[in-house]
Design a protein around this motif. Structure first.
Motif, PDB file in Angstrom:
ATOM      1  N   THR A 259      -9.989  23.899  -7.608  1.00 56.71           N
ATOM      2  CA  THR A 259     -10.089  24.908  -6.709  1.00 56.71           C
ATOM      3  C   THR A 259      -8.401  25.220  -7.406  1.00 56.71           C
ATOM      4  O   THR A 259      -7.866  25.831  -8.551  1.00 56.71           O
ATOM      5  CB  THR A 259      -9.507  24.547  -5.859  1.00 56.71           C
ATOM      6  OG1 THR A 259      -7.906  23.654  -6.105  1.00 56.71           O
ATOM      7  CG2 THR A 259     -10.383  23.038  -4.808  1.00 56.71           C
ATOM      8  N   SER A 260      -8.219  26.846  -6.652  1.00 60.07           N
ATOM      9  CA  SER A 260      -7.427  27.723  -7.206  1.00 60.07           C
ATOM     10  C   SER A 260      -5.796  27.053  -7.157  1.00 60.07           C
ATOM     11  O   SER A 260      -4.892  26.723  -8.114  1.00 60.07           O
ATOM     12  CB  SER A 260      -7.576  28.831  -6.604  1.00 60.07           C
ATOM     13  OG  SER A 260      -5.863  29.629  -7.424  1.00 60.07           O
ATOM     14  N   ALA A 261      -5.807  26.333  -5.916  1.00 60.33           N
ATOM     15  CA  ALA A 261      -4.589  25.689  -5.690  1.00 60.33           C
ATOM     16  C   ALA A 261      -4.273  24.523  -6.402  1.00 60.33           C
ATOM     17  O   ALA A 261      -2.824  24.306  -6.958  1.00 60.33           O
ATOM     18  CB  ALA A 261      -4.396  25.289  -4.286  1.00 60.33           C
ATOM     19  N   LEU A 262      -4.942  23.643  -7.219  1.00 60.94           N
ATOM     20  CA  LEU A 262      -4.872  22.745  -8.265  1.00 60.94           C
ATOM     21  C   LEU A 262      -4.789  22.669  -9.201  1.00 60.94           C
ATOM     22  O   LEU A 262      -3.906  22.538  -9.710  1.00 60.94           O
ATOM     23  CB  LEU A 262      -6.550  21.921  -7.974  1.00 60.94           C
ATOM     24  CG  LEU A 262      -5.776  21.015  -8.783  1.00 60.94           C
ATOM     25  CD1 LEU A 262      -5.105  19.801  -9.023  1.00 60.94           C
ATOM     26  CD2 LEU A 262      -7.318  19.644  -8.971  1.00 60.94           C
ATOM     27  N   LEU A 263      -4.842  24.584 -10.021  1.00 57.87           N
ATOM     28  CA  LEU A 263      -5.139  25.248 -10.782  1.00 57.87           C
ATOM     29  C   LEU A 263      -3.364  25.573 -10.964  1.00 57.87           C
ATOM     30  O   LEU A 263      -2.534  25.613 -11.845  1.00 57.87           O
ATOM     31  CB  LEU A 263      -6.270  26.618 -11.425  1.00 57.87           C
ATOM     32  CG  LEU A 263      -5.874  26.616 -12.996  1.00 57.87           C
ATOM     33  CD1 LEU A 263      -6.068  25.924 -13.569  1.00 57.87           C
ATOM     34  CD2 LEU A 263      -6.759  27.816 -12.739  1.00 57.87           C
ATOM     35  N   TRP A 264      -2.825  25.950  -9.773  1.00 61.19           N
ATOM     36  CA  TRP A 264      -1.739  26.120  -9.849  1.00 61.19           C
ATOM     37  C   TRP A 264      -0.852  25.768  -9.636  1.00 61.19           C
ATOM     38  O   TRP A 264       0.435  25.933 -10.994  1.00 61.19           O
ATOM     39  CB  TRP A 264      -1.575  27.426  -8.315  1.00 61.19           C
ATOM     40  CG  TRP A 264      -2.061  28.821  -8.780  1.00 61.19           C
ATOM     41  CD1 TRP A 264      -3.239  29.293  -8.371  1.00 61.19           C
ATOM     42  CD2 TRP A 264      -1.192  29.883  -9.644  1.00 61.19           C
ATOM     43  NE1 TRP A 264      -3.118  30.803  -8.255  1.00 61.19           N
ATOM     44  CE2 TRP A 264      -2.086  31.310  -9.344  1.00 61.19           C
ATOM     45  CE3 TRP A 264      -0.301  29.763 -10.357  1.00 61.19           C
ATOM     46  CZ2 TRP A 264      -1.103  32.090 -10.467  1.00 61.19           C
ATOM     47  CZ3 TRP A 264       0.187  31.438 -10.730  1.00 61.19           C
ATOM     48  CH2 TRP A 264      -0.196  31.928 -10.758  1.00 61.19           C
ATOM     49  N   LEU A 265      -0.916  23.826  -9.702  1.00 56.45           N
ATOM     50  CA  LEU A 265      -0.279  23.418  -9.277  1.00 56.45           C
ATOM     51  C   LEU A 265       0.301  22.273 -10.547  1.00 56.45           C
ATOM     52  O   LEU A 265       1.380  22.313 -10.884  1.00 56.45           O
ATOM     53  CB  LEU A 265      -0.558  22.386  -8.129  1.00 56.45           C
ATOM     54  CG  LEU A 265       0.040  20.762  -9.190  1.00 56.45           C
ATOM     55  CD1 LEU A 265       1.059  21.118  -7.689  1.00 56.45           C
ATOM     56  CD2 LEU A 265      -0.651  19.345  -7.402  1.00 56.45           C
ATOM     57  N   MET A 266      -0.930  22.312 -11.448  1.00 58.52           N
ATOM     58  CA  MET A 266      -0.878  22.353 -12.741  1.00 58.52           C
ATOM     59  C   MET A 266      -0.314  23.334 -13.497  1.00 58.52           C
ATOM     60  O   MET A 266       0.283  22.544 -14.418  1.00 58.52           O
ATOM     61  CB  MET A 266      -2.334  21.785 -13.667  1.00 58.52           C
ATOM     62  CG  MET A 266      -3.225  20.383 -12.861  1.00 58.52           C
ATOM     63  SD  MET A 266      -4.271  19.870 -13.707  1.00 58.52           S
ATOM     64  CE  MET A 266      -5.313  21.135 -12.505  1.00 58.52           C
TER      65      MET A 266
END
Length: 403
Positions: free
Chosen positions: A10-17
């Motif tokens: 997800t976009s949120a997961l990509l931003w987290l990493m």
């Protein structure tokens, strides 16, 4: 309930990493603008205190080699969570150190355990499809690069206001915050290697010696990073001389200029939708080579150095992302081990570039440094033009025969 299949990126997961990559890798570079302050407190020479930086980089190389392959053998989420705890403890050790040897040991462990971004990159590659893999890798790498560039700037400011220990207390706090978000948001992925650690490391060597795409990507990355390290290793010496005659604070500011390359790294991933990886790497390496024209012919002006450093960083980061996209496309589940081979080669190249540029400076000054930088850039584009298409076509033929 943990999902051991293929989770959705997800976009949120990509931003987290992306964000955690920047926050974690910054731990390696906080010490660089603080060395003078640390030397004054411990009453040691600059040469003695500079060992802190060297040990941090050696620790990072050690962690790349010994920890990153475990991303294929262990559950990555649990590995990252344990690693963050060790990073936290190393940062606390650094903050409370009363002797230089304690700081040296803490610095080594900070470097060794701050390799989490290189666990994220193969994870992003695994979770991405072929259409957006380059773009997603580029985003994570942009977070990593911004972490490197901004850490020196932030470390200097925080250290100047509250003292050098304060930045490590702050960094330790950020590790706690990162741990919580990783625990809550990062999906678990099932390991794909069942053997013991010795066989795992043997498989790393096997990949390094049998995969032509990986070998070429590793060589291009190593010599390109060596080219960039040549200029940054000697830039402070160059700026101390006429016509500049400025101190290290101005030299450090040039690091922020490289943020243009970090932003360009995101765009190059999108460019991969209309251009082939081969073409993007070709253009990127040409940009890296052309940057030395500005660095040499306009190297006695700020505008020449600024343009040259923006171009060299843009060329390096663009080719770096495409190199990773190239070898992550290899049909294997050993993505962490592929990344190990590439990143260890990358940092060996950078270390060699720094060393030989320092020798060239002593012998021939800035022109000598430029010769070193151009030589490494030519090695990169020469190997790519000579072998890139040949290896790609041979790989496509092999895939067709298998089918």
């Amino acid at each position: 309930m943990e999902n051991f299949g293929r989770p959705k990126l997800t976009s949120a997961l990509l931003w987290l990493m992306t964000i955690v990559s920047g926050v974690v890798v910054a731990n390696n570079y906080y010490n660089q603008p603080l060395l003078a302050e640390i030397a004054a407190e411990f009453k040691v020479t600059e040469a003695e205190v500079s060992k802190i930086t060297v040990l941090t980089q050696l620790g990072y190389a050690f962690g790349l080699l010994m920890i990153i392959p475990l991303g294929d053998k262990l559950f990555r989420k649990k590995l990252i969570l344990v690693d963050l705890v060790i990073v936290f403890l190393a940062l606390i050790w650094m903050a409370i150190s009363k002797e230089l040897w304690m700081m040296s040991m803490a610095s080594f462990f900070i470097g060794c355990t701050s390799v989490i971004p290189q666990l994220f990159v193969p994870m992003v590659a695994d979770l991405s499809n072929s259409e957006n893999r380059s773009q997603n890798i580029g985003m994570v790498m942009s977070g990593l690069l911004l972490g490197i560039l901004l850490s020196r700037f932030i470390g200097g400011i925080v250290g100047d206001i509250w003292g050098w220990r304060s930045i490590y207390w702050g960094a330790a706090t950020m590790m706690v915050v990162s741990w919580v978000f990783i625990y809550k948001m990062l999906p678990e992925m099932k390991p794909n290697f069942q053997g013991n650690y010795a066989s795992l490391m043997k498989s790393v060597w096997h990949l390094a010696t049998t995969e032509p795409i990986l070998q070429l990507a590793s060589f291009r990355g190593a010599v390109s990073f060596a080219s960039m390290c040549a200029v940054f290793t000697t830039l402070a010496f160059h700026l101390e001389q006429p016509p500049f005659e400025v101190g290290p604070s101005i030299a450090g500011t040039f690091g922020l200029i490289g943020a243009a390359g970090a932003l360009g790294a995101v765009l190059v991933g999108k460019l991969n939708k209309i251009w082939s990886r081969y073409k993007i790497i070709t253009v990127s390496l040409i940009i890296l080579l052309l940057s030395w024209g500005f660095i040499y012919f306009m190297g006695n002006t700020y505008i020449g150095l600024v343009i040259g450093i923006i171009l060299i960083d843009l060329g390096l980061q663009s080719s770096h992302i495409m190199n990773q996209s190239d070898y992550f496309a290899i049909k294997t589940t050993a993505t962490s081990r592929l990344n190990t081979v590439y990143m260890v080669s990358y940092f060996i190249g950078g270390s060699f570039g720094s060393w030989i540029a320092a020798q060239a400076w002593g012998v021939a000054g800035w022109p000598g440094v430029c010769i070193v930088g151009v030589t490494f850039a030519l090695l990169g584009i020469g190997s790519h033009l000579l072998l890139g298409n040949k290896i790609r076509l041979a790989n496509e033929t092999t895939d067709q025969n298998i089918q």
